[in-house]
Design a protein around this motif. Sequence first.
Motif, short mmCIF file in Angstrom:
data_model
loop_
_atom_site.label_atom_id
_atom_site.label_comp_id
_atom_site.label_asym_id
_atom_site.label_seq_id
_atom_site.Cartn_x
_atom_site.Cartn_y
_atom_site.Cartn_z
N GLU A 73 9.90 24.66 -27.98
CA GLU A 73 8.56 25.19 -28.30
C GLU A 73 7.52 24.09 -28.42
OE1 GLU A 73 10.38 28.54 -31.27
OE2 GLU A 73 8.34 27.88 -31.70
N ASP A 74 7.87 23.07 -29.24
CA ASP A 74 6.89 22.01 -29.50
C ASP A 74 6.46 21.31 -28.22
OD1 ASP A 74 8.49 21.08 -32.64
OD2 ASP A 74 7.00 22.63 -32.17
N LYS A 75 7.42 21.05 -27.34
CA LYS A 75 7.09 20.35 -26.08
C LYS A 75 6.22 21.21 -25.17
CE LYS A 75 9.39 16.54 -26.82
NZ LYS A 75 8.58 15.38 -27.25
N LEU A 76 6.54 22.50 -25.09
CA LEU A 76 5.75 23.38 -24.23
C LEU A 76 4.33 23.56 -24.79
CD1 LEU A 76 6.53 24.65 -21.56
CD2 LEU A 76 6.94 26.80 -22.75
N ILE A 77 4.23 23.61 -26.11
CA ILE A 77 2.91 23.72 -26.74
C ILE A 77 2.11 22.43 -26.51
CG2 ILE A 77 1.75 23.79 -29.00
CD1 ILE A 77 3.95 25.90 -29.78
N GLN A 78 2.80 21.28 -26.61
CA GLN A 78 2.12 20.01 -26.31
C GLN A 78 1.55 20.04 -24.89
OE1 GLN A 78 4.65 16.49 -26.73
NE2 GLN A 78 5.06 16.95 -28.85
N LEU A 79 2.36 20.55 -23.95
CA LEU A 79 1.93 20.64 -22.55
C LEU A 79 0.70 21.54 -22.43
CD1 LEU A 79 3.03 19.58 -19.83
CD2 LEU A 79 4.33 21.71 -19.62
N MET A 80 0.72 22.66 -23.14
CA MET A 80 -0.40 23.62 -23.08
C MET A 80 -1.66 23.00 -23.68
SD MET A 80 -0.17 26.45 -21.67
CE MET A 80 -1.75 26.86 -21.00
N LYS A 81 -1.48 22.23 -24.74
CA LYS A 81 -2.64 21.57 -25.37
C LYS A 81 -3.25 20.55 -24.42
CE LYS A 81 -1.49 22.17 -30.28
NZ LYS A 81 -1.05 21.49 -31.54
N ILE A 82 -2.42 19.90 -23.62
CA ILE A 82 -2.94 18.95 -22.62
C ILE A 82 -3.77 19.69 -21.58
CG2 ILE A 82 -2.27 17.44 -20.71
CD1 ILE A 82 0.09 16.51 -22.53
N LEU A 83 -3.29 20.87 -21.16
CA LEU A 83 -4.05 21.66 -20.18
C LEU A 83 -5.39 22.10 -20.76
CD1 LEU A 83 -1.29 23.89 -18.54
CD2 LEU A 83 -2.23 21.72 -17.74
N MET A 84 -5.39 22.46 -22.04
CA MET A 84 -6.65 22.87 -22.67
C MET A 84 -7.58 21.67 -22.83
SD MET A 84 -5.62 25.88 -25.36
CE MET A 84 -4.25 25.09 -26.22
N ASP A 85 -7.00 20.51 -23.13
CA ASP A 85 -7.83 19.29 -23.21
C ASP A 85 -8.44 18.96 -21.85
OD1 ASP A 85 -5.87 17.42 -25.68
OD2 ASP A 85 -7.40 18.99 -25.88
N LEU A 86 -7.66 19.16 -20.78
CA LEU A 86 -8.17 18.94 -19.42
C LEU A 86 -9.40 19.82 -19.19
CD1 LEU A 86 -5.17 18.83 -16.89
CD2 LEU A 86 -7.11 17.25 -16.97
N SER A 87 -9.28 21.08 -19.60
CA SER A 87 -10.38 22.03 -19.40
C SER A 87 -11.60 21.62 -20.22
CB SER A 87 -9.92 23.44 -19.80
OG SER A 87 -11.00 24.34 -19.72
N LYS A 88 -11.38 21.23 -21.48
CA LYS A 88 -12.50 20.85 -22.36
C LYS A 88 -13.21 19.60 -21.83
CE LYS A 88 -9.82 21.34 -25.99
NZ LYS A 88 -9.27 21.33 -27.36
N THR A 89 -12.41 18.65 -21.36
CA THR A 89 -12.99 17.42 -20.80
C THR A 89 -13.85 17.75 -19.58
OG1 THR A 89 -11.11 16.14 -21.59
CG2 THR A 89 -12.42 15.17 -19.81
N GLU A 90 -13.35 18.64 -18.74
CA GLU A 90 -14.09 19.05 -17.53
C GLU A 90 -15.37 19.78 -17.92
OE1 GLU A 90 -13.49 18.14 -14.60
OE2 GLU A 90 -14.87 19.38 -13.48
N GLN A 91 -15.29 20.63 -18.93
CA GLN A 91 -16.47 21.37 -19.38
C GLN A 91 -17.53 20.41 -19.93
OE1 GLN A 91 -15.86 25.08 -21.70
NE2 GLN A 91 -13.68 24.85 -21.18
N LYS A 92 -17.07 19.46 -20.73
CA LYS A 92 -18.03 18.48 -21.31
C LYS A 92 -18.70 17.68 -20.20
CE LYS A 92 -15.42 18.09 -25.60
NZ LYS A 92 -14.24 17.42 -26.16
N GLU A 93 -17.90 17.27 -19.22
CA GLU A 93 -18.42 16.47 -18.11
C GLU A 93 -19.44 17.27 -17.30
OE1 GLU A 93 -18.23 13.42 -17.60
OE2 GLU A 93 -19.22 13.40 -15.64
N LEU A 94 -19.14 18.55 -17.07
CA LEU A 94 -20.04 19.41 -16.30
C LEU A 94 -21.37 19.59 -17.04
CD1 LEU A 94 -17.45 22.10 -15.17
CD2 LEU A 94 -18.76 20.62 -13.63
N LEU A 95 -21.27 19.78 -18.36
CA LEU A 95 -22.50 20.00 -19.15
C LEU A 95 -23.29 18.71 -19.27
CD1 LEU A 95 -21.22 22.42 -21.94
CD2 LEU A 95 -22.41 22.96 -19.80
N ARG A 96 -22.58 17.56 -19.27
CA ARG A 96 -23.28 16.26 -19.36
C ARG A 96 -24.10 16.01 -18.10
NH1 ARG A 96 -22.92 11.32 -17.84
NH2 ARG A 96 -21.09 11.63 -16.53
N ARG A 97 -23.56 16.50 -16.97
CA ARG A 97 -24.24 16.26 -15.69
C ARG A 97 -25.40 17.23 -15.46
NH1 ARG A 97 -18.91 15.20 -13.08
NH2 ARG A 97 -18.88 17.35 -12.36
N GLN A 98 -25.51 18.26 -16.30
CA GLN A 98 -26.59 19.26 -16.09
C GLN A 98 -27.95 18.72 -16.52
OE1 GLN A 98 -25.69 23.08 -17.78
NE2 GLN A 98 -24.71 23.80 -15.90
#
Length: 98
Positions: A73-98
Amino acid sequence: MDESRALETLKRSRREIDRIDREILDLISSRTSLAREIAEAKVALGMEIFDPERELEIIERTRRIARAYGINEDKLIQLMKILMDLSKTEQKELLRRQ
Ligand SMILES: O=C(O)C(=O)C[C@]1(C(=O)O)C=C[C@@H](O)C=C1
């Protein structure tokens, strides 16, 4: 299992892992590419990028799936948190460029 059969098994398994890894990376790319429309929707809705309630929902779903598949469980949740971090980083980058 004799050595020759073992080598064949290893090679075949690695080819299957390579195929699956490509599928996973394609799906991660698709998941991350949704960040643009999510970020734009959140701006229009006056929402923050980080949505703790939604992340908790995703983590609990991941926990249920991990239990169902007998995966750590812990490892799969860690993996999911990385995917969510990827999304948040992309969102921040997109908004920074606006
Ligand atoms: O659904 C959202 O609100 C998103 O921004 C996507 C996502 C995710 O990657 O699943 C990312 C950040 C949020 O904190 C919650 C979820």
